[in-house]
Scaffold this active site. Sequence first.
Site, PDB file in Angstrom:
ATOM      1  N   LYS A  13      44.315  94.545  -4.546  1.00 27.86           N
ATOM      2  CA  LYS A  13      44.207  93.806  -5.808  1.00 27.86           C
ATOM      3  C   LYS A  13      45.556  93.288  -6.295  1.00 27.86           C
ATOM      4  O   LYS A  13      45.610  92.213  -6.889  1.00 27.86           O
ATOM      5  CB  LYS A  13      43.470  94.614  -6.882  1.00 27.86           C
ATOM      6  CG  LYS A  13      44.020  95.993  -7.150  1.00 27.86           C
ATOM      7  CD  LYS A  13      43.100  96.767  -8.078  1.00 27.86           C
ATOM      8  CE  LYS A  13      43.698  98.096  -8.496  1.00 27.86           C
ATOM      9  NZ  LYS A  13      44.431  98.865  -7.482  1.00 27.86           N
ATOM     10  N   ARG A  88      41.266 101.469 -16.189  1.00 32.95           N
ATOM     11  CA  ARG A  88      41.076 102.427 -15.105  1.00 32.95           C
ATOM     12  C   ARG A  88      40.194 103.598 -15.531  1.00 32.95           C
ATOM     13  O   ARG A  88      39.924 104.474 -14.717  1.00 32.95           O
ATOM     14  CB  ARG A  88      42.448 102.983 -14.717  1.00 32.95           C
ATOM     15  CG  ARG A  88      42.940 102.602 -13.349  1.00 32.95           C
ATOM     16  CD  ARG A  88      44.303 103.250 -13.235  1.00 32.95           C
ATOM     17  NE  ARG A  88      44.820 103.343 -11.916  1.00 32.95           N
ATOM     18  CZ  ARG A  88      45.580 102.427 -11.346  1.00 32.95           C
ATOM     19  NH1 ARG A  88      45.843 101.299 -11.941  1.00 32.95           N
ATOM     20  NH2 ARG A  88      46.084 102.642 -10.149  1.00 32.95           N
ATOM     21  N   ARG A 127      52.561 101.619   3.753  1.00 36.78           N
ATOM     22  CA  ARG A 127      53.126 100.590   2.870  1.00 36.78           C
ATOM     23  C   ARG A 127      54.604 100.853   2.578  1.00 36.78           C
ATOM     24  O   ARG A 127      55.014 101.967   2.311  1.00 36.78           O
ATOM     25  CB  ARG A 127      52.346 100.559   1.551  1.00 36.78           C
ATOM     26  CG  ARG A 127      52.958  99.608   0.527  1.00 36.78           C
ATOM     27  CD  ARG A 127      51.976  99.240  -0.526  1.00 36.78           C
ATOM     28  NE  ARG A 127      51.725 100.328  -1.461  1.00 36.78           N
ATOM     29  CZ  ARG A 127      50.857 100.216  -2.478  1.00 36.78           C
ATOM     30  NH1 ARG A 127      50.179  99.107  -2.659  1.00 36.78           N
ATOM     31  NH2 ARG A 127      50.675 101.240  -3.281  1.00 36.78           N
ATOM     32  N   ARG A 160      57.100 104.027  -1.850  1.00 34.17           N
ATOM     33  CA  ARG A 160      56.814 104.519  -3.199  1.00 34.17           C
ATOM     34  C   ARG A 160      56.543 106.012  -3.136  1.00 34.17           C
ATOM     35  O   ARG A 160      55.882 106.470  -2.212  1.00 34.17           O
ATOM     36  CB  ARG A 160      55.567 103.811  -3.753  1.00 34.17           C
ATOM     37  CG  ARG A 160      55.881 102.601  -4.591  1.00 34.17           C
ATOM     38  CD  ARG A 160      54.664 101.776  -4.888  1.00 34.17           C
ATOM     39  NE  ARG A 160      53.550 102.532  -5.501  1.00 34.17           N
ATOM     40  CZ  ARG A 160      52.421 101.952  -5.934  1.00 34.17           C
ATOM     41  NH1 ARG A 160      52.267 100.641  -5.825  1.00 34.17           N
ATOM     42  NH2 ARG A 160      51.466 102.675  -6.469  1.00 34.17           N
ATOM     43  N   ARG A 171      45.202 110.193  -5.651  1.00 38.48           N
ATOM     44  CA  ARG A 171      44.916 108.889  -6.279  1.00 38.48           C
ATOM     45  C   ARG A 171      43.502 108.414  -5.945  1.00 38.48           C
ATOM     46  O   ARG A 171      42.817 107.856  -6.795  1.00 38.48           O
ATOM     47  CB  ARG A 171      45.950 107.849  -5.829  1.00 38.48           C
ATOM     48  CG  ARG A 171      47.293 108.002  -6.555  1.00 38.48           C
ATOM     49  CD  ARG A 171      48.417 107.341  -5.803  1.00 38.48           C
ATOM     50  NE  ARG A 171      48.293 105.903  -5.710  1.00 38.48           N
ATOM     51  CZ  ARG A 171      48.853 105.171  -4.748  1.00 38.48           C
ATOM     52  NH1 ARG A 171      49.554 105.764  -3.788  1.00 38.48           N
ATOM     53  NH2 ARG A 171      48.724 103.868  -4.750  1.00 38.48           N
TER      54      ARG A 171
HETATM   55  P1  ADP Z   1      47.611 101.809  -7.191  1.00 40.40           P
HETATM   56  O1  ADP Z   1      46.506 100.905  -7.710  1.00 40.40           O
HETATM   57  O2  ADP Z   1      48.108 101.378  -5.855  1.00 40.40           O
HETATM   58  O3  ADP Z   1      47.301 103.266  -7.281  1.00 40.40           O
HETATM   59  P2  ADP Z   1      49.376 101.114  -9.436  1.00 40.40           P
HETATM   60  O4  ADP Z   1      50.694 100.528  -9.160  1.00 40.40           O
HETATM   61  O5  ADP Z   1      48.335 100.259 -10.078  1.00 40.40           O
HETATM   62  O6  ADP Z   1      48.894 101.686  -8.061  1.00 40.40           O
HETATM   63  O7  ADP Z   1      49.533 102.424 -10.346  1.00 40.40           O
HETATM   64  C1  ADP Z   1      50.452 103.452 -10.030  1.00 40.40           C
HETATM   65  C2  ADP Z   1      50.323 104.606 -11.020  1.00 40.40           C
HETATM   66  O8  ADP Z   1      50.581 104.126 -12.351  1.00 40.40           O
HETATM   67  C3  ADP Z   1      48.935 105.235 -11.121  1.00 40.40           C
HETATM   68  O9  ADP Z   1      48.728 106.216 -10.134  1.00 40.40           O
HETATM   69  C4  ADP Z   1      48.981 105.816 -12.540  1.00 40.40           C
HETATM   70  O10 ADP Z   1      49.721 107.006 -12.591  1.00 40.40           O
HETATM   71  C5  ADP Z   1      49.744 104.770 -13.306  1.00 40.40           C
HETATM   72  N1  ADP Z   1      48.848 103.756 -13.905  1.00 40.40           N
HETATM   73  C6  ADP Z   1      48.790 102.429 -13.598  1.00 40.40           C
HETATM   74  N2  ADP Z   1      47.840 101.807 -14.328  1.00 40.40           N
HETATM   75  C7  ADP Z   1      47.283 102.761 -15.117  1.00 40.40           C
HETATM   76  C8  ADP Z   1      46.240 102.753 -16.087  1.00 40.40           C
HETATM   77  N3  ADP Z   1      45.562 101.646 -16.394  1.00 40.40           N
HETATM   78  N4  ADP Z   1      45.936 103.941 -16.690  1.00 40.40           N
HETATM   79  C9  ADP Z   1      46.588 105.058 -16.404  1.00 40.40           C
HETATM   80  N5  ADP Z   1      47.569 105.144 -15.507  1.00 40.40           N
HETATM   81  C10 ADP Z   1      47.925 104.004 -14.859  1.00 40.40           C
END
Ligand code: ADP
Length: 223
Positions: A13, A88, A127, A160, A171
Amino acid sequence: MRLIFLGPPGAGKGTQSELISKKFNIPQIATGDILRQAVKNQTELGVLAKKYMDEGKLVPDDVIINLIKGRLLGDDCQMGFILDGFPRTVAQAEALTITLKEMGLSLDAVVNFSLKDELLIKRLCGRRVCKSCGYNFHVYYQPPKEESKCDKCGGEIYQRDDDKEEVINRRLKVYKEQTYPLIDYYRQIGSLKDVNVNHLLKDDETDTDVEVVLAKVIDVLEG
Ligand code: ADP
Ligand code: ZN
């Protein structure tokens, strides 16, 4: 155009929202990127978020909801936006519904990306990301020409912290428990568009072509 890109970590995404953001000239609002920037700058938000992110857990809803509410007021959001990684949780989705209503806005589409776990894990484990420009590489599918150096900008490539195997499993579990229910939430509202990446795979050995997925996304948005 006001869009949400929904899907498990590793579904693509982020990559697709960046491309759609350029194509339609609307900002990509990626909560993960905003949080990583905050961690880097050691702001109050960053210090708080880091401990959740490192464990693969979600940052508390109220923190994220306030962040998004502020961001949506930005001038650049007038013409639309893509929310990448938000909402989320059901609580975040409900808060967004209320906020948009208050602003007199509605969503055009929620694009739901799906991909089998096996490939999500393979993508995330391999990645690597450029520290300077954020470009994504993959040790197997798309290695950089020179080791640890970005092809695009020469920046340093790193993994990361949350792309380590133990954290990836957490996750995916968090996605299934807390984010997956949003598919039903948005399907009921009627704005859900599915992009099943499994159907776009050529064979078991190669990953999908970014352009092929992009064409599918444009197709569901325009269709
Ligand atoms: P991915 O979708 O690859 O897991 P992201 O870069 O979107 O990675 O998110 C990394 C981390 O940031 C998540 O594991 C979480 O800890 C935090 N995070 C991101 N977006 C949210 C959200 N909408 N609500 C809560 N935590 C978030
Ligand atoms: Zn780079």
